[in-house]
Scaffold this active site. Sequence first.
Site, PDB file in Angstrom:
ATOM      1  CD  GLU A  63      -1.707  -2.432   1.552  1.00 58.44           C
ATOM      2  OE1 GLU A  63      -0.551  -2.597   1.997  1.00 58.44           O
ATOM      3  OE2 GLU A  63      -2.535  -3.354   1.501  1.00 58.44           O
ATOM      4  CG  HIS A 132     -10.628  -6.398   7.982  1.00 62.43           C
ATOM      5  ND1 HIS A 132      -9.581  -6.837   8.732  1.00 62.43           N
ATOM      6  CD2 HIS A 132     -10.281  -6.641   6.691  1.00 62.43           C
ATOM      7  CE1 HIS A 132      -8.646  -7.354   7.941  1.00 62.43           C
ATOM      8  NE2 HIS A 132      -9.053  -7.240   6.699  1.00 62.43           N
TER       9      HIS A 132
HETATM   10  C1  LIG Z   1      -2.418  -4.495   4.776  1.00 64.33           C
HETATM   11  C2  LIG Z   1      -3.362  -5.419   4.104  1.00 64.33           C
HETATM   12  N1  LIG Z   1      -3.532  -5.341   2.770  1.00 64.33           N
HETATM   13  C3  LIG Z   1      -4.403  -6.166   2.150  1.00 64.33           C
HETATM   14  C4  LIG Z   1      -5.112  -7.093   2.851  1.00 64.33           C
HETATM   15  C5  LIG Z   1      -6.136  -7.977   2.166  1.00 64.33           C
HETATM   16  N2  LIG Z   1      -5.688  -9.370   2.177  1.00 64.33           N
HETATM   17  C6  LIG Z   1      -6.156 -10.255   3.070  1.00 64.33           C
HETATM   18  S1  LIG Z   1      -5.470 -11.761   2.902  1.00 64.33           S
HETATM   19  C7  LIG Z   1      -4.530 -11.242   1.601  1.00 64.33           C
HETATM   20  C8  LIG Z   1      -3.594 -12.177   0.923  1.00 64.33           C
HETATM   21  C9  LIG Z   1      -2.506 -12.546   1.824  1.00 64.33           C
HETATM   22  O1  LIG Z   1      -1.674 -13.440   1.213  1.00 64.33           O
HETATM   23  P1  LIG Z   1      -0.649 -14.240   2.077  1.00 64.33           P
HETATM   24  O2  LIG Z   1       0.006 -13.324   3.042  1.00 64.33           O
HETATM   25  O3  LIG Z   1       0.218 -14.969   1.143  1.00 64.33           O
HETATM   26  O4  LIG Z   1      -1.542 -15.212   2.938  1.00 64.33           O
HETATM   27  P2  LIG Z   1      -2.502 -16.403   2.420  1.00 64.33           P
HETATM   28  O5  LIG Z   1      -3.871 -15.855   2.523  1.00 64.33           O
HETATM   29  O6  LIG Z   1      -2.086 -16.769   1.034  1.00 64.33           O
HETATM   30  O7  LIG Z   1      -2.272 -17.499   3.411  1.00 64.33           O
HETATM   31  C10 LIG Z   1      -4.782  -9.906   1.323  1.00 64.33           C
HETATM   32  C11 LIG Z   1      -4.146  -9.153   0.237  1.00 64.33           C
HETATM   33  C12 LIG Z   1      -4.912  -7.129   4.252  1.00 64.33           C
HETATM   34  N3  LIG Z   1      -5.601  -7.980   5.031  1.00 64.33           N
HETATM   35  N4  LIG Z   1      -4.033  -6.298   4.844  1.00 64.33           N
END
Ligand SMILES: Cc1ncc(C[n+]2csc(CCOP(=O)(O)OP(=O)(O)O)c2C)c(N)n1
Lengths: 327, 334
Positions: A63, A132
């Site tokens: 971000e 959230h």
């Molecule tokens: C700061 C932030 N940006 C975006 C999100 C939205 N978001 C939630 S889960 C996710 C993907 C996360 O991927 P990863 O860290 O690889 O975890 P996974 O869900 O694949 O286990 C995103 C972008 C968030 N929760 N926090």
Amino acid sequence: MDESRLMNFRDAVLEALFLEMRADPNVILVGEDVGAAGGVFKQTQGLFDEFGDRRVIDTPISEPGAFGMAIGAAMSGMRPVFEVMFGDFMTLCMDQLVNQAAKVRYMSNGAARVPLVLRTTMGTGANLGPQHSQGFYAWAAHTPGLKVVIPSNAADAGGLMRAAIRDDDPVLFFEDRLLYNSSCEIASGLPIVPIGSARIVREGRDVTIIAIGRMVAFAQEAADRLAKDGVDVEIVDPRTILPLDEATIVGSVKKTHRAIVVDGAPRAYGVTGEIAATIMEQAFDWLDAPVMRIAAVNAPVPVSRSLEPLVRPDANTIENAVRAAIA
Amino acid sequence: MAKPSHAERLELFRRMLHMRRFEEMVIRLAQAYEYTGRQHLHIGHEATGAAVAMAMRAGDKIHTTHRNHGYVIACGADPGRAFAEIMGRRDGLNGGKGGSWHLCDAERGFQSTSAMVGGSIALAAGAAFALKLAGSGNISFAHFGDGTLDEGVAYESLNIASIYELPVLFVCENNSKAGQRPSSMLAAARLQDVPAALQIHCELVDGADSDAAQIAFQKAADRVRETGKPVFIEATLERWPGSHQVKAAFPTGVTDLSLALNLDKVEGKHADWIKQSDPILRATRALIKDGVSDLVGLLEMDAKVNLLMEDARSFAEASPFPDASVAFTGVFAS
Ligand SMILES: Cc1ncc(C[n+]2csc(CCOP(=O)(O)OP(=O)(O)O)c2C)c(N)n1
Ligand SMILES: [Mg+2]
């Protein structure tokens, strides 16, 4: 062609993006999952197909960097709409927002400009918990150099998004997720709604409720109930909290002599205090009662279904406040 | 490090079953109660989570992401209280204030879990800092997904951990394999290139291979304890088809251990995941092949776990919603 259509909030903002992106090739959309995925709330569907990956840009989960890139692009001739998936993630953009976007025009003595929209979702009510559910618009409005828009219905959302994209300064655009499916009649062509003009949602004689975002619907619900008891409520929706249409708000209070300000974000140092003080300063002699404030409690938003509704105002809280105000 | 004993392998498997049956119950509860908007289940990550939990000692700390259920359960948190938290009930681990994305259990070293991507990694470095200063010999665990490496805070935290020589084990669950919808966008060829450039010792492990994970995480934790310096492990995982649940569902069905020996019976859209990537079935096969247990023994263990989860569910269902006053208290110490 000149017929009005029933359209929901999500689609109205989306249509505004289509219209402005067609009208100006410098308008680009930048954010997480905004591209082929169409947005996690389906709020950008179709844009990628029409405008392609040069103008609808998926970013890494970065971000601060991605937002800084959007600001730099805005300073260099683009008109980016930058999307922050949940308003809570705005905190990561705060340095670029507050110390760069908000300041560069002033600091450069007008040489630089940042025509950019930061659009984000917000709001309680979906059991998404403390990280959230927040709406940081008061934070943003506290920073000189940022304009702040909070639409309460589909027509305003579409019209204000068009105005925000055309604005030559950074505009923050807060969308309550629980309004996404709420519809209203929208005039053909999706008329632009100017930034800085309030709307009288409902005319009345006895008391003015100033409400923003989803709180407007709660105020209407309360007003309908109160009307049955002969209480005539006027509702003013500022639509943008910065610039604030003080004249419309103050004019309404001078007519009704009572004011209640309603906000869904925490009360401390928030929107209700600012608007209440404005009314005191400009309409003190017309007031028959102290201005009342209704806002969320100063606590994080708990996740439990039973707890979450307790921390923010609803139609009941507003109705009770009006009854107290006119008692 | 010696190969894990039969008892240790069975213990790892027992924890994995707890994790799997817990998440399956979460799906059932979500279908029955509509208690929450979204869930990020830990199905498919069990071997990694259980191996991390077994490498933890009393007094260690762990910080995890939104995808935390498996870790909380693997570390021995009460599943009834965890269900209750996910359902927003009074007896929840966080009293109904945090929910699915924020389960924590301070007694077991879980200080907080973050639903902000990148939120866990800096806090884990901070815990390591405190543990180091206290001279306790304890270490800190940072769990995060590949997505966290998109965030600037990841680089800063890795750099800080390296410079200050913090005893932290960085556990990166990488479920972004080529050809799947990625959860990260990184220019580096391999995730490990980033910590490696910051002089952090790195390891790569197949995160769905319970034996490999058990050895790798034990070794890495030992190394952190001995050197006092950080280690980064990338655990590769094949994303479970239901990993982002908006609507609760069982895309790969309810786990059936006996399928491990009957893979030809598996069909359907996600047959590949079940046959090749399900860490539970892979572990079942390995335990039987190595003579650690027979299928009957594992099925007995599984039946016990299922009963335990039924009891835990009943506990959570019987728990009332929290008292209204709870919403307004606890913002400050006093
Ligand atoms: C700061 C932030 N940006 C975006 C999100 C939205 N978001 C939630 S889960 C996710 C993907 C996360 O991927 P990863 O860290 O690889 O975890 P996974 O869900 O694949 O286990 C995103 C972008 C968030 N929760 N926090
Ligand atoms: Mg991932």
